[in-house]
Design a protein around this motif. Structure first.
Motif, PDB file in Angstrom:
ATOM      1  N   ASN A  30       0.823  -1.196   0.000  1.00 23.31           N
ATOM      2  CA  ASN A  30       0.000   0.000   0.000  1.00 23.31           C
ATOM      3  C   ASN A  30       0.860   1.251   0.000  1.00 23.31           C
ATOM      4  OD1 ASN A  30       0.838   0.303   2.769  1.00 23.31           O
ATOM      5  ND2 ASN A  30      -0.771  -1.158   3.337  1.00 23.31           N
ATOM      6  N   THR A  31       0.194   2.379  -0.092  1.00 23.81           N
ATOM      7  CA  THR A  31       0.828   3.685  -0.052  1.00 23.81           C
ATOM      8  C   THR A  31       0.155   4.508   1.031  1.00 23.81           C
ATOM      9  OG1 THR A  31       1.307   3.587  -2.416  1.00 23.81           O
ATOM     10  CG2 THR A  31       1.392   5.762  -1.377  1.00 23.81           C
ATOM     11  N   GLY A  32       0.936   5.253   1.807  1.00 21.01           N
ATOM     12  CA  GLY A  32       0.355   6.033   2.889  1.00 21.01           C
ATOM     13  C   GLY A  32       1.239   7.193   3.277  1.00 21.01           C
ATOM     14  N   ILE A  33       1.035   7.713   4.476  1.00 22.83           N
ATOM     15  CA  ILE A  33       1.802   8.853   4.951  1.00 22.83           C
ATOM     16  C   ILE A  33       2.772   8.414   6.050  1.00 22.83           C
ATOM     17  CG2 ILE A  33       0.014  10.536   4.383  1.00 22.83           C
ATOM     18  CD1 ILE A  33      -0.760  10.572   7.343  1.00 22.83           C
ATOM     19  N   THR A  34       3.871   9.129   6.146  1.00 21.14           N
ATOM     20  CA  THR A  34       4.875   8.831   7.150  1.00 21.14           C
ATOM     21  C   THR A  34       5.296  10.125   7.826  1.00 21.14           C
ATOM     22  OG1 THR A  34       7.051   7.815   7.558  1.00 21.14           O
ATOM     23  CG2 THR A  34       6.768   8.992   5.480  1.00 21.14           C
ATOM     24  N   ARG A  60      -2.077  -0.081   7.194  1.00 11.20           N
ATOM     25  CA  ARG A  60      -0.685   0.076   7.650  1.00 11.20           C
ATOM     26  C   ARG A  60      -0.692   0.898   8.926  1.00 11.20           C
ATOM     27  NH1 ARG A  60       4.609  -1.921   6.666  1.00 11.20           N
ATOM     28  NH2 ARG A  60       6.082  -0.375   7.437  1.00 11.20           N
ATOM     29  N   GLU A  61      -0.032   0.393   9.969  1.00 16.07           N
ATOM     30  CA  GLU A  61       0.007   1.088  11.249  1.00 16.07           C
ATOM     31  C   GLU A  61       1.264   0.642  11.984  1.00 16.07           C
ATOM     32  OE1 GLU A  61      -3.423   2.057  14.416  1.00 16.07           O
ATOM     33  OE2 GLU A  61      -2.711  -0.030  14.461  1.00 16.07           O
ATOM     34  N   GLN A  62       2.315   1.421  11.822  1.00 16.52           N
ATOM     35  CA  GLN A  62       3.597   1.075  12.435  1.00 16.52           C
ATOM     36  C   GLN A  62       4.085   2.237  13.280  1.00 16.52           C
ATOM     37  OE1 GLN A  62       7.298   0.862  10.052  1.00 16.52           O
ATOM     38  NE2 GLN A  62       7.445  -1.263  10.746  1.00 16.52           N
ATOM     39  N   PHE A  63       4.461   1.947  14.527  1.00 17.15           N
ATOM     40  CA  PHE A  63       4.949   2.960  15.453  1.00 17.15           C
ATOM     41  C   PHE A  63       6.326   2.550  15.966  1.00 17.15           C
ATOM     42  CE2 PHE A  63       0.324   2.852  15.836  1.00 17.15           C
ATOM     43  CZ  PHE A  63      -0.008   4.179  15.609  1.00 17.15           C
ATOM     44  N   TYR A 103      26.952   3.126  25.349  1.00 10.89           N
ATOM     45  CA  TYR A 103      25.596   3.521  25.018  1.00 10.89           C
ATOM     46  C   TYR A 103      24.589   2.702  25.817  1.00 10.89           C
ATOM     47  CZ  TYR A 103      24.605  -0.809  22.497  1.00 10.89           C
ATOM     48  OH  TYR A 103      24.369  -2.120  22.187  1.00 10.89           O
ATOM     49  N   ALA A 104      23.393   3.247  25.931  1.00  8.49           N
ATOM     50  CA  ALA A 104      22.228   2.519  26.427  1.00  8.49           C
ATOM     51  C   ALA A 104      21.114   2.751  25.416  1.00  8.49           C
ATOM     52  CB  ALA A 104      21.816   3.001  27.805  1.00  8.49           C
ATOM     53  N   LEU A 105      20.165   1.841  25.348  1.00  4.68           N
ATOM     54  CA  LEU A 105      19.093   1.944  24.360  1.00  4.68           C
ATOM     55  C   LEU A 105      17.808   1.374  24.919  1.00  4.68           C
ATOM     56  CD1 LEU A 105      18.200   2.456  21.348  1.00  4.68           C
ATOM     57  CD2 LEU A 105      18.799   0.075  20.913  1.00  4.68           C
ATOM     58  N   GLY A 106      16.728   2.127  24.760  1.00  7.40           N
ATOM     59  CA  GLY A 106      15.390   1.644  25.061  1.00  7.40           C
ATOM     60  C   GLY A 106      14.506   1.871  23.848  1.00  7.40           C
ATOM     61  N   GLN A 107      13.782   0.834  23.406  1.00  9.56           N
ATOM     62  CA  GLN A 107      13.027   0.937  22.155  1.00  9.56           C
ATOM     63  C   GLN A 107      11.664   0.261  22.270  1.00  9.56           C
ATOM     64  OE1 GLN A 107      15.082   0.482  18.239  1.00  9.56           O
ATOM     65  NE2 GLN A 107      13.776  -1.313  17.993  1.00  9.56           N
ATOM     66  N   TYR A 108      10.667   0.897  21.653  1.00 12.35           N
ATOM     67  CA  TYR A 108       9.311   0.341  21.589  1.00 12.35           C
ATOM     68  C   TYR A 108       8.855   0.339  20.134  1.00 12.35           C
ATOM     69  CZ  TYR A 108       4.198   0.365  21.526  1.00 12.35           C
ATOM     70  OH  TYR A 108       2.875   0.096  21.232  1.00 12.35           O
ATOM     71  N   GLU A 109       8.242  -0.788  19.705  1.00 17.45           N
ATOM     72  CA  GLU A 109       7.701  -0.908  18.347  1.00 17.45           C
ATOM     73  C   GLU A 109       6.299  -1.504  18.401  1.00 17.45           C
ATOM     74  OE1 GLU A 109      10.792  -2.458  15.301  1.00 17.45           O
ATOM     75  OE2 GLU A 109      11.368  -3.324  17.244  1.00 17.45           O
ATOM     76  N   ARG A 110       5.494  -1.133  17.418  1.00 13.55           N
ATOM     77  CA  ARG A 110       4.164  -1.731  17.256  1.00 13.55           C
ATOM     78  C   ARG A 110       3.879  -1.860  15.764  1.00 13.55           C
ATOM     79  NH1 ARG A 110      -1.085  -2.053  19.633  1.00 13.55           N
ATOM     80  NH2 ARG A 110      -2.762  -1.671  18.136  1.00 13.55           N
ATOM     81  N   ILE A 170       6.077   7.301  12.694  1.00 15.42           N
ATOM     82  CA  ILE A 170       4.745   6.741  12.451  1.00 15.42           C
ATOM     83  C   ILE A 170       4.572   6.543  10.949  1.00 15.42           C
ATOM     84  CG2 ILE A 170       2.258   7.109  12.614  1.00 15.42           C
ATOM     85  CD1 ILE A 170       2.758   8.896  15.020  1.00 15.42           C
ATOM     86  N   ASP A 171       4.132   5.356  10.548  1.00 12.44           N
ATOM     87  CA  ASP A 171       3.688   5.079   9.179  1.00 12.44           C
ATOM     88  C   ASP A 171       2.221   4.649   9.260  1.00 12.44           C
ATOM     89  OD1 ASP A 171       6.218   5.540   8.020  1.00 12.44           O
ATOM     90  OD2 ASP A 171       6.850   3.489   8.480  1.00 12.44           O
ATOM     91  N   PHE A 172       1.365   5.308   8.495  1.00 12.49           N
ATOM     92  CA  PHE A 172      -0.073   5.046   8.628  1.00 12.49           C
ATOM     93  C   PHE A 172      -0.759   5.145   7.272  1.00 12.49           C
ATOM     94  CE2 PHE A 172      -4.481   6.289   9.440  1.00 12.49           C
ATOM     95  CZ  PHE A 172      -4.859   5.327  10.380  1.00 12.49           C
ATOM     96  N   GLN A 173      -1.672   4.200   7.047  1.00 10.78           N
ATOM     97  CA  GLN A 173      -2.485   4.235   5.833  1.00 10.78           C
ATOM     98  C   GLN A 173      -3.866   3.669   6.137  1.00 10.78           C
ATOM     99  OE1 GLN A 173      -3.724   1.836   3.446  1.00 10.78           O
ATOM    100  NE2 GLN A 173      -4.099   3.256   1.770  1.00 10.78           N
ATOM    101  N   ARG A 174      -4.905   4.365   5.668  1.00 11.52           N
ATOM    102  CA  ARG A 174      -6.285   3.930   5.894  1.00 11.52           C
ATOM    103  C   ARG A 174      -7.101   4.230   4.639  1.00 11.52           C
ATOM    104  NH1 ARG A 174      -9.340   2.670  10.367  1.00 11.52           N
ATOM    105  NH2 ARG A 174     -11.557   3.205  10.330  1.00 11.52           N
TER     106      ARG A 174
END
Length: 319
Positions: free
Chosen positions: A117-121, A152-155, A172-179, A141-145
């Protein structure tokens, strides 16, 4: 602060004083006035040009002209030292919400893999550079509806502090969240810490590598949850091809000029997030960017494919 004011402040701080005019009494007054006017600007290139002209037109006064140039060079050293000290002091005394800079990104994407698909980022990166510390916050954020259905819904959200141990070595230290429900997980958390090495750090070429252990928790859309010990490998690469064109492979740079390469490896699953980008400067604050991303999971959830690709065309604004 004007060049003349900076010069006076630096001279006062270091105890240097301007050479008296009497010391150069042999120089014609118009020539001396021209040299003094160039020195007052604080522009080194302009001063050297005027000095060379004076040397050619007054060959008998070369020793005096050389003394004036030597005095100016001492003054420049004092000015630069004073400015560097003032900058360091300003960084040390800055408040928590001061000295932040960043980039905002907005545009369109084209995805293939688990969705087509194609959407907005949209993306945002904020960075605070200290004497030894650097803090970087990243969001994307990548989102398409379409027709009332989200396809498409990626965070992504990431925080990474770095501490310099030397000119080349940092921790270094790193903290990461994905959906990403279309890749099969409703949430994925990762924390990591380790050591990095700055291979190159020139104005037009930067390269650093980092590695360390990681711990990852994945919550799948079917209700399952997994937690595993993993390892993280990252590569940061920035190449200024020209003044207006930049190619980068940057581990944590979602809205920066360029892209990223980061891999998290555990005994069951290897995740690779590789983004390559090309930025073209439009103005001092605005640039256009084309990037191509590959997201790879060696062991995806049932019903999902291993590889997603994402092409983005965006505008980036520096603030």
């Amino acid at each position: 602060m004007t060049p003349a004011v900076r010069l006076a402040a630096a001279l006062a701080a270091t105890g240097l004083a301007a050479l008296p005019s009497a010391a150069f009494a042999q120089l014609p007054q118009p020539v001396r006035a021209m040299i003094d006017a160039a020195i007052a600007t604080g522009d080194e290139a302009k001063v050297r040009t005027v000095i060379e002209i004076a040397r050619v037109t007054n060959p008998g006064d070369g020793a005096e002209i050389d003394a004036i140039l030597a005095g100016f060079e001492q003054q420049q050293i004092a000015v630069k030292a004073a400015e560097a000290a003032a900058k360091t002091e300003a960084i040390r005394t800055a408040g928590l919400f001061q000295n932040w800079s960043g980039k905002g990104e907005f545009g369109a994407f084209r995805a293939t893999g688990n969705t087509s698909n194609t959407g907005i980022t949209a993306g945002l990166t904020a960075e605070r550079q200290g004497i030894d510390w650097r803090h970087r916050l990243t969001g994307r954020i990548d989102f398409q509806r379409a027709n009332g259905v989200t396809t498409r819904e990626q965070f992504l959200a990431r925080y990474e502090p770095n501490f310099n141990l030397s000119d080349h070595v940092y921790v270094y230290a790193l903290g990461q969240y994905e959906r990403d429900r279309f890749q099969g997980f409703s949430a994925r958390y990762a924390v990591s810490g380790g050591i990095g090495y700055q291979v190159f750090n020139a104005n037009d070429l930067k390269l650093s590598v980092k590695a360390g252990p990681a711990y990852r928790v994945t919550e799948f859309t079917d209700g399952r949850s997994e937690s595993r010990i993993a390892g993280l490998i990252g590569v940061d690469f920035d190449w200024n091809i020209t003044k207006r064109l930049t190619l980068t492979q940057d581990t944590n740079a979602v809205a920066e000029t360029g892209g990223s390469a980061i891999a998290i490896i555990d005994s069951r699953n290897t995740t690779l997030d590789l983004v390559t980008g090309l930025n073209a400067a439009i103005s001092s604050k605005l640039s256009a960017r084309f990037s191509y991303a590959i997201e790879y999971d060696s062991n995806p959830p049932p019903g999902a494919v291993q590889t997603d690709t994402l092409s983005r065309v965006t505008l980036i604004y520096d603030f």
